[in-house]
Write a protein that holds these residues in place. Structure first.
Motif, short mmCIF file in Angstrom:
data_model
loop_
_atom_site.label_atom_id
_atom_site.label_comp_id
_atom_site.label_asym_id
_atom_site.label_seq_id
_atom_site.Cartn_x
_atom_site.Cartn_y
_atom_site.Cartn_z
N VAL A 292 -28.86 -22.20 -26.04
CA VAL A 292 -28.13 -21.34 -26.97
C VAL A 292 -28.36 -21.81 -28.40
O VAL A 292 -28.11 -22.96 -28.75
N SER A 293 -28.85 -20.91 -29.23
CA SER A 293 -29.05 -21.20 -30.65
C SER A 293 -28.56 -20.00 -31.45
O SER A 293 -28.87 -18.84 -31.11
N LEU A 294 -27.81 -20.26 -32.49
CA LEU A 294 -27.27 -19.16 -33.29
C LEU A 294 -28.35 -18.47 -34.12
O LEU A 294 -28.11 -17.41 -34.70
N THR A 295 -29.56 -19.04 -34.14
CA THR A 295 -30.70 -18.36 -34.76
C THR A 295 -31.01 -17.09 -33.99
O THR A 295 -31.39 -16.07 -34.58
N ILE A 296 -30.83 -17.15 -32.67
CA ILE A 296 -31.03 -15.96 -31.83
C ILE A 296 -30.03 -14.88 -32.21
O ILE A 296 -30.36 -13.70 -32.29
N ASN A 297 -28.79 -15.29 -32.47
CA ASN A 297 -27.76 -14.34 -32.90
C ASN A 297 -28.14 -13.65 -34.20
O ASN A 297 -28.01 -12.44 -34.34
N ALA A 298 -28.61 -14.46 -35.15
CA ALA A 298 -29.00 -13.91 -36.45
C ALA A 298 -30.16 -12.94 -36.31
O ALA A 298 -30.16 -11.85 -36.89
N LEU A 299 -31.17 -13.34 -35.53
CA LEU A 299 -32.34 -12.49 -35.32
C LEU A 299 -31.96 -11.21 -34.60
O LEU A 299 -32.40 -10.11 -34.98
N SER A 300 -31.13 -11.31 -33.58
CA SER A 300 -30.68 -10.14 -32.82
C SER A 300 -29.86 -9.20 -33.71
O SER A 300 -29.97 -7.97 -33.59
N PHE B 272 -31.62 -3.00 -37.97
CA PHE B 272 -32.85 -2.23 -38.21
C PHE B 272 -32.89 -1.00 -37.31
O PHE B 272 -33.27 0.10 -37.74
N THR B 273 -32.47 -1.16 -36.05
CA THR B 273 -32.43 -0.04 -35.11
C THR B 273 -31.42 1.02 -35.56
O THR B 273 -31.68 2.22 -35.47
N VAL B 274 -30.28 0.56 -36.06
CA VAL B 274 -29.27 1.48 -36.58
C VAL B 274 -29.83 2.28 -37.75
O VAL B 274 -29.62 3.49 -37.86
N LEU B 275 -30.57 1.60 -38.63
CA LEU B 275 -31.20 2.29 -39.77
C LEU B 275 -32.19 3.35 -39.29
O LEU B 275 -32.28 4.44 -39.87
#
Length: 267
Positions: free
Chosen positions: A228-236, A242-245
């Motif tokens: 578990v890395s919060l970098t994954i959270n930030a990237l996700s 971007f998908t919402v946009l």
């Protein structure tokens, strides 16, 4: 009626909560100064800085966007040709066969499609990497585009084409001035759907990607396996926004097309 209306709304809210709660939970902890998702210790943008400072990750993001855009454009062009071919086939049996073959790729499990492409590329001798991923994304995006365009072609009255021909329009002019403008909402819908499918595809890409080349979905999977890395959270979170946009962009494009057509009808 009032009770039914209330229960239906409660049910709808519950469905959206179940769907979006994990996403917002992930986004919430992407701003956590602590290194875990157990307790929120304080607000920070550290994990987002790490994402933007990771050169390898930025290259993977660029690879993903290039693959998504290229595959969407090519699959949209092929989808238009395929939809026109299906709709103008004279024999009903042949048309149904083509539709069935098109739909099989949509309903087939991604694992089967990915494994099939892996075997095909290995036999043909295509090196796994950019080319193999691009070809695979084009292949599974074309049926989606065809499905989005076909209803618009079926709605179009044959008299429009007949009128254009009576006025002396060539085949190319009929295609560019009559058919394509009429089915443009389906084309845009197919393009954006193919783009989103390409951006978030994992199963097929996992099979056909090679050493030295990766996409965001595969990279996030490999990062998650390490721990578990919060970098994954930030990237996700960035991918989700971007998908919402993209969805909002498609909404405004479709609304603009509707207003343009409405204005044309009023005139």
């Amino acid at each position: 009626m009032m009770k039914k209306w209330k229960w239906s709304n409660i049910y709808l809210i519950l469905v959206f909560v179940i769907l979006y709660a994990p996403i917002f939970y992930l986004m919430y902890y992407s701003f956590n100064s602590g290194g875990s998702m157990r307790e929120f210790e304080g607000f920070t943008l550290q994990w987002y800085k790490e994402v933007f400072q990771d050169t390898r990750l930025l290259i993977i993001v660029l690879n993903t966007l290039i693959i998504a855009l290229l595959s969407s454009v090519i699959s949209t062009i092929l989808g238009i040709i395929g939809a026109l071919a299906i709709i103008y086939v004279k024999r009903r049996r042949v048309q149904n066969t083509l539709l069935t073959l098109n739909n099989v790729l949509i309903v087939s499990p991604d694992v089967i499609i990915g494994a099939s492409f892996l075997i095909l590329f290995t036999i043909v001798g295509i090196k796994l990497g950019f080319t193999s991923v691009l070809l695979a994304h084009i292949a599974f995006s074309v049926p989606i585009v065809v499905i989005m365009i076909l209803p618009k072609l079926q709605e179009m009255s044959p008299t429009l084409i007949d009128a254009a021909r009576d006025l002396g329009a060539s085949r190319f002019q009929v295609l560019s001035k009559v058919i394509l403008p009429f089915i443009s909402p389906g084309i845009f819908a197919g393009f954006f759907l193919a783009l989103t499918y390409s951006l978030d595809d994992f199963a097929v890409t996992f099979f056909v990607t090679g050493n030295g080349f990766s996409t965001l979905s595969v990279e996030i999977y490999s990062l998650a396996r390490r721990g578990v890395s919060l970098t994954i959270n930030a990237l996700s979170t960035l991918i989700f926004l971007f998908t919402v946009l993209l969805v909002v962009g498609y909404y405004f494009v479709s609304q603009r097309n509707l207003r343009t057509k409405g204005g044309g009808v009023e005139k």
